[in-house]
Design an enzyme around this catalytic site. Structure first.
Site, PDB file in Angstrom:
ATOM      1  NE  ARG A  36     -24.041  12.593 -23.831  1.00 54.06           N
ATOM      2  CZ  ARG A  36     -24.095  11.409 -23.205  1.00 54.06           C
ATOM      3  NH1 ARG A  36     -23.682  11.308 -21.950  1.00 54.06           N
ATOM      4  NH2 ARG A  36     -24.546  10.332 -23.836  1.00 54.06           N
ATOM      5  CE  LYS A 195     -37.420  14.969 -39.921  1.00 57.80           C
ATOM      6  NZ  LYS A 195     -36.502  13.816 -39.950  1.00 57.80           N
ATOM      7  CG  ASP A 248     -36.709  16.074 -43.307  1.00 53.77           C
ATOM      8  OD1 ASP A 248     -36.317  14.902 -43.229  1.00 53.77           O
ATOM      9  OD2 ASP A 248     -36.465  16.932 -42.437  1.00 53.77           O
TER      10      ASP A 248
END
EC number: 1.1.1.94
Length: 334
Positions: A36, A195, A248
């Site tokens: 960016r 999660k 995860d």
């Protein structure tokens, strides 16, 4: 079968985008990494480091960084979208005219969009008009800093088009990073979105001085509510028992490198959302608890841990009060 481009575009030079760009390059690919900020791109190209987001990781010369989205996307038949969940739509609206026709669009974001309650693959399809078979998701126990150190890790590449999934799998198979394919996009996304919320809860418990019994209970009961939501949405329970679910969840809830767990610890120690955010930026789980809870409510799915985290983050409930609320719930069979 869809192939993978010799040059892959990774849109987003944060920790995760940069780490995956390194994986792709280490696996032999040519990678264009969009940042960016132009100064981030310049620093990567001149020093081969991204100290703002992935300090200490030497990036291969086959990664070229740019702040020009048109340059990044030009000719890429595979585009990895490494921007935050709540900015995915706005970024895609700018990039959509630049996306090559038929490109494989890969979400790296873990979250549910506020307002629409869409998963990231749904946002991608909605904005770009891509066919569902063009859209893939990468998710798993993937702490960016560990992957940047070439520590062994595994992930899930989910796509309804097996050819695209296998092409991505091959492109990511770097020797230290092992991808598994899965057709269950819904389950892979739900595991990733939820999660972070449970990791916040684990961090809060650590922050107030609670031990491993509490953490184990949070992780296990957190998994139960993730599975309830996932199956209500049509996910395969086996997906949530695998890398994109349990894997995860464990990594994010237990690692001191986990940003969501660390943020939760600050809240547990009594910091406000604002002060914790100033210290380490507001994390995805803070936003996700709001959108995930709304999604669960729309499917009449009970998620008490998610509700408790939401109350702490957005309703002024203290962590101690949240624990009392959870332990005071009606007893029932597991």
């Amino acid at each position: 079968m869809a192939g993978i481009a010799s040059t892959v575009a990774v849109m987003g030079a944060g920790a995760w985008g940069t780490a995956l760009a390194k994986v792709l390059a280490d696996a032999g690919g040519e990678v264009t990494l969009w940042a960016r900020r132009a100064e981030v791109a310049d620093q990567i190209n001149t020093t081969r480091y991204n100290p703002d987001y992935l300090p200490g990781a030497l990036l291969p010369p086959s990664i070229h960084a740019t702040a020009d989205a048109e340059e990044a996307l030009g000719g890429a038949s595979t585009v990895l979208l490494g921007v935050p969940a709540q900015t995915m739509r706005a970024n895609l609206e700018r990039w959509a005219p630049l996306l090559p026709e038929g490109a494989t669009l890969v979400s790296l974001a873990k979250g549910i969009e506020l307002g629409t309650l869409m998963r990231m693959s749904q946002v991608i399809i909605s904005v770009t008009g891509a066919e569902p078979a063009q859209v893939a998701v990468i998710s798993g126990p993937n702490l960016a800093s560990e992957i940047a150190e070439c520590q062994p890790a595994a992930t899930v590449v989910a796509c309804s088009d097996s050819g695209r999934a296998v092409a991505l799998q091959r492109a990511l198979n770097s020797g230290y990073f092992r991808p598994y394919t899965n057709a269950d996009v819904v389950g892979t996304e739900i595991g990733g979105a939820c999660k972070n919320i449970i990791a916040l809860a684990c961090g809060m418990a650590v922050g107030i001085g609670l031990g491993e019994n509490t953490a184990a209970a949070i992780i296990t009961r957190g998994l139960a509510e993730i599975i309830r939501l996932g199956t209500a949405l049509g996910a395969n329970g086996a997906t949530l028992a695998g890398l994109a679910g349990v894997g995860d969840l464990v990594a994010t809830c237990t690692s001191p490198r986990s940003r969501n767990r660390s943020f939760g610890e600050r809240l547990g120690r009594g910091e406000t959302l604002q002060s914790a955010g100033k210290a380490c930026h507001v994390v995805e789980g803070v936003t996700s608890c709001e959108s995930v809870l709304a999604l669960a409510s729309s499917y009449d799915v009970e998620m008490p841990l998610t509700d408790a985290v939401h109350r702490v983050c957005h309703k002024g409930l203290s962590v101690d009060e949240a624990i009392t609320l959870l332990l005071g719930r009606r007893t029932k069979p597991e």
